[in-house]
Design a protein around this motif. Sequence first.
Motif, PDB file in Angstrom:
ATOM      1  N   GLY A 135       0.790  -1.224   0.000  1.00  0.00           N
ATOM      2  CA  GLY A 135       0.000   0.000   0.000  1.00  0.00           C
ATOM      3  C   GLY A 135       0.815   1.263   0.000  1.00  0.00           C
ATOM      4  O   GLY A 135       0.298   2.355   0.283  1.00  0.00           O
ATOM      5  N   VAL A 136       2.107   1.146  -0.320  1.00  0.00           N
ATOM      6  CA  VAL A 136       2.976   2.319  -0.390  1.00  0.00           C
ATOM      7  C   VAL A 136       3.146   2.689  -1.854  1.00  0.00           C
ATOM      8  O   VAL A 136       3.935   2.091  -2.580  1.00  0.00           O
ATOM      9  CB  VAL A 136       4.354   2.042   0.261  1.00  0.00           C
ATOM     10  CG1 VAL A 136       5.235   3.282   0.186  1.00  0.00           C
ATOM     11  CG2 VAL A 136       4.172   1.597   1.702  1.00  0.00           C
ATOM     12  N   ALA A 137       2.362   3.664  -2.294  1.00  0.00           N
ATOM     13  CA  ALA A 137       2.375   4.092  -3.691  1.00  0.00           C
ATOM     14  C   ALA A 137       2.350   5.612  -3.732  1.00  0.00           C
ATOM     15  O   ALA A 137       2.159   6.275  -2.705  1.00  0.00           O
ATOM     16  CB  ALA A 137       1.165   3.517  -4.426  1.00  0.00           C
ATOM     17  N   LEU A 138       2.569   6.184  -4.911  1.00  0.00           N
ATOM     18  CA  LEU A 138       2.539   7.635  -5.038  1.00  0.00           C
ATOM     19  C   LEU A 138       1.226   8.197  -4.518  1.00  0.00           C
ATOM     20  O   LEU A 138       0.149   7.646  -4.782  1.00  0.00           O
ATOM     21  CB  LEU A 138       2.722   8.044  -6.500  1.00  0.00           C
ATOM     22  CG  LEU A 138       4.120   7.928  -7.103  1.00  0.00           C
ATOM     23  CD1 LEU A 138       4.132   8.537  -8.492  1.00  0.00           C
ATOM     24  CD2 LEU A 138       5.163   8.582  -6.230  1.00  0.00           C
ATOM     25  N   ASP A 139       1.346   9.285  -3.781  1.00  0.00           N
ATOM     26  CA  ASP A 139       0.210  10.032  -3.216  1.00  0.00           C
ATOM     27  C   ASP A 139      -0.467   9.326  -2.048  1.00  0.00           C
ATOM     28  O   ASP A 139      -1.425   9.863  -1.482  1.00  0.00           O
ATOM     29  CB  ASP A 139      -0.834  10.368  -4.290  1.00  0.00           C
ATOM     30  CG  ASP A 139      -0.253  11.222  -5.402  1.00  0.00           C
ATOM     31  OD1 ASP A 139       0.598  12.078  -5.107  1.00  0.00           O
ATOM     32  OD2 ASP A 139      -0.641  11.026  -6.571  1.00  0.00           O
ATOM     33  N   ALA A 140      -0.001   8.141  -1.676  1.00  0.00           N
ATOM     34  CA  ALA A 140      -0.582   7.454  -0.517  1.00  0.00           C
ATOM     35  C   ALA A 140      -0.174   8.184   0.758  1.00  0.00           C
ATOM     36  O   ALA A 140       0.995   8.549   0.925  1.00  0.00           O
ATOM     37  CB  ALA A 140      -0.107   6.011  -0.458  1.00  0.00           C
ATOM     38  N   PRO A 141      -1.104   8.406   1.674  1.00  0.00           N
ATOM     39  CA  PRO A 141      -0.745   9.037   2.945  1.00  0.00           C
ATOM     40  C   PRO A 141      -0.051   8.042   3.872  1.00  0.00           C
ATOM     41  O   PRO A 141      -0.497   6.902   4.010  1.00  0.00           O
ATOM     42  CB  PRO A 141      -2.104   9.469   3.512  1.00  0.00           C
ATOM     43  CG  PRO A 141      -3.081   8.499   2.918  1.00  0.00           C
ATOM     44  CD  PRO A 141      -2.553   8.150   1.556  1.00  0.00           C
ATOM     45  N   LEU A 142       1.046   8.464   4.476  1.00  0.00           N
ATOM     46  CA  LEU A 142       1.779   7.620   5.412  1.00  0.00           C
ATOM     47  C   LEU A 142       2.017   8.387   6.710  1.00  0.00           C
ATOM     48  O   LEU A 142       2.228   9.600   6.683  1.00  0.00           O
ATOM     49  CB  LEU A 142       3.142   7.194   4.850  1.00  0.00           C
ATOM     50  CG  LEU A 142       3.214   6.276   3.629  1.00  0.00           C
ATOM     51  CD1 LEU A 142       4.669   5.870   3.399  1.00  0.00           C
ATOM     52  CD2 LEU A 142       2.344   5.057   3.795  1.00  0.00           C
ATOM     53  N   THR A 143       2.011   7.673   7.802  1.00  0.00           N
ATOM     54  CA  THR A 143       2.369   8.242   9.102  1.00  0.00           C
ATOM     55  C   THR A 143       3.469   7.395   9.712  1.00  0.00           C
ATOM     56  O   THR A 143       3.334   6.166   9.819  1.00  0.00           O
ATOM     57  CB  THR A 143       1.165   8.277  10.055  1.00  0.00           C
ATOM     58  OG1 THR A 143       0.121   9.054   9.474  1.00  0.00           O
ATOM     59  CG2 THR A 143       1.560   8.900  11.392  1.00  0.00           C
ATOM     60  N   VAL A 144       4.581   8.023  10.086  1.00  0.00           N
ATOM     61  CA  VAL A 144       5.680   7.301  10.726  1.00  0.00           C
ATOM     62  C   VAL A 144       5.286   7.050  12.168  1.00  0.00           C
ATOM     63  O   VAL A 144       5.111   7.979  12.955  1.00  0.00           O
ATOM     64  CB  VAL A 144       6.985   8.108  10.664  1.00  0.00           C
ATOM     65  CG1 VAL A 144       8.115   7.332  11.345  1.00  0.00           C
ATOM     66  CG2 VAL A 144       7.355   8.406   9.216  1.00  0.00           C
ATOM     67  N   GLN A 145       5.136   5.783  12.530  1.00  0.00           N
ATOM     68  CA  GLN A 145       4.651   5.426  13.861  1.00  0.00           C
ATOM     69  C   GLN A 145       5.749   5.029  14.835  1.00  0.00           C
ATOM     70  O   GLN A 145       5.590   5.154  16.047  1.00  0.00           O
ATOM     71  CB  GLN A 145       3.623   4.288  13.756  1.00  0.00           C
ATOM     72  CG  GLN A 145       2.354   4.676  13.009  1.00  0.00           C
ATOM     73  CD  GLN A 145       1.303   3.598  13.086  1.00  0.00           C
ATOM     74  OE1 GLN A 145       1.597   2.420  12.950  1.00  0.00           O
ATOM     75  NE2 GLN A 145       0.052   3.997  13.289  1.00  0.00           N
ATOM     76  N   GLY A 146       6.847   4.548  14.323  1.00  0.00           N
ATOM     77  CA  GLY A 146       7.921   4.144  15.226  1.00  0.00           C
ATOM     78  C   GLY A 146       9.158   3.717  14.468  1.00  0.00           C
ATOM     79  O   GLY A 146       9.089   3.384  13.286  1.00  0.00           O
ATOM     80  N   GLN A 147      10.283   3.771  15.144  1.00  0.00           N
ATOM     81  CA  GLN A 147      11.550   3.357  14.569  1.00  0.00           C
ATOM     82  C   GLN A 147      12.214   2.344  15.491  1.00  0.00           C
ATOM     83  O   GLN A 147      12.179   2.502  16.718  1.00  0.00           O
ATOM     84  CB  GLN A 147      12.466   4.563  14.365  1.00  0.00           C
ATOM     85  CG  GLN A 147      11.905   5.586  13.394  1.00  0.00           C
ATOM     86  CD  GLN A 147      12.753   6.840  13.332  1.00  0.00           C
ATOM     87  OE1 GLN A 147      13.399   7.198  14.301  1.00  0.00           O
ATOM     88  NE2 GLN A 147      12.741   7.510  12.186  1.00  0.00           N
ATOM     89  N   LYS A 148      12.792   1.307  14.906  1.00  0.00           N
ATOM     90  CA  LYS A 148      13.456   0.273  15.684  1.00  0.00           C
ATOM     91  C   LYS A 148      14.964   0.427  15.485  1.00  0.00           C
ATOM     92  O   LYS A 148      15.494   0.055  14.434  1.00  0.00           O
ATOM     93  CB  LYS A 148      12.973  -1.114  15.253  1.00  0.00           C
ATOM     94  CG  LYS A 148      11.460  -1.289  15.461  1.00  0.00           C
ATOM     95  CD  LYS A 148      10.968  -2.643  14.994  1.00  0.00           C
ATOM     96  CE  LYS A 148       9.461  -2.775  15.230  1.00  0.00           C
ATOM     97  NZ  LYS A 148       8.916  -4.060  14.753  1.00  0.00           N
ATOM     98  N   PRO A 149      15.663   1.009  16.484  1.00  0.00           N
ATOM     99  CA  PRO A 149      17.056   1.413  16.276  1.00  0.00           C
ATOM    100  C   PRO A 149      18.024   0.284  15.961  1.00  0.00           C
ATOM    101  O   PRO A 149      19.003   0.489  15.261  1.00  0.00           O
ATOM    102  CB  PRO A 149      17.421   2.089  17.605  1.00  0.00           C
ATOM    103  CG  PRO A 149      16.436   1.558  18.598  1.00  0.00           C
ATOM    104  CD  PRO A 149      15.179   1.324  17.828  1.00  0.00           C
ATOM    105  N   TYR A 150      17.771  -0.935  16.439  1.00  0.00           N
ATOM    106  CA  TYR A 150      18.741  -2.007  16.220  1.00  0.00           C
ATOM    107  C   TYR A 150      18.500  -2.764  14.910  1.00  0.00           C
ATOM    108  O   TYR A 150      19.439  -3.199  14.251  1.00  0.00           O
ATOM    109  CB  TYR A 150      18.732  -2.968  17.407  1.00  0.00           C
ATOM    110  CG  TYR A 150      19.178  -2.280  18.679  1.00  0.00           C
ATOM    111  CD1 TYR A 150      20.510  -1.911  18.857  1.00  0.00           C
ATOM    112  CD2 TYR A 150      18.269  -1.976  19.674  1.00  0.00           C
ATOM    113  CE1 TYR A 150      20.911  -1.249  20.007  1.00  0.00           C
ATOM    114  CE2 TYR A 150      18.671  -1.319  20.831  1.00  0.00           C
ATOM    115  CZ  TYR A 150      19.998  -0.951  20.994  1.00  0.00           C
ATOM    116  OH  TYR A 150      20.396  -0.306  22.129  1.00  0.00           O
TER     117      TYR A 150
END
Length: 217
Positions: free
Chosen positions: A175-190
């Motif tokens: 579901g990651v395509a041009l114009d798709a809305p995304l929200t960064v929810q978290g990052q896993k540092p390791y």
Amino acid sequence: MQSTAAEDYVKAVYHHTEWQSEPITPSQLATRLGLANSTVTEMVKKLSAAGLVHHRPYGAIELTDAGRALAVRQVRRHRVVETWLVERHGYDWDEVHDEAEILEHALSDRLLDSIATSLGDPVRDPHGDPIPAADGTVTRPDAVLLASARVGHEGTVVRISDADPAMLRFLAEAGVALDAPLTVQGQKPYSGSISVATPTGQVDLGPDVAQAVWLSA
């Protein structure tokens, strides 16, 4: 000097700095083109003599004004062709690069302009890369690399690198395509993965993907 090889070289140099500012080195150019370092070194000497690039021994390669003009011309041709193949001939976005690499050298300027007009003079290709105007003007969207986006960042996808067709297929399914809305929810540092919310649900994207997706800033 304007050969197919020269066009491919200056276009590769242009691509390297289109979305970041560090100039390309001869070894990076060789990797990008899939050629031996010695082959690239000889060609860069010819391009420099022709006034298309600036290059000092052991230094980076940068386009001259003439080199940039030639590169922008080829980029326009490539991206118009990619858009044409997707919109008029049913190609998927992961299938068009190699076809465009061939056709961009074969089409006349008249036919290319006719194709662009028939498409409504598009300003971006199927991957979100800007299509230069016929006068060479390039308008790039204000964007942030997913890998650099902070937790909580909300934006729409404005560009996805087309370097890896398999990645494009994965992203389309996620579901990651041009114009798709995304929200960064978290990052896993390791692990280096980034969790994002897409229109179809949550997905974890690895570091390679995070380096290939740009969001509106």
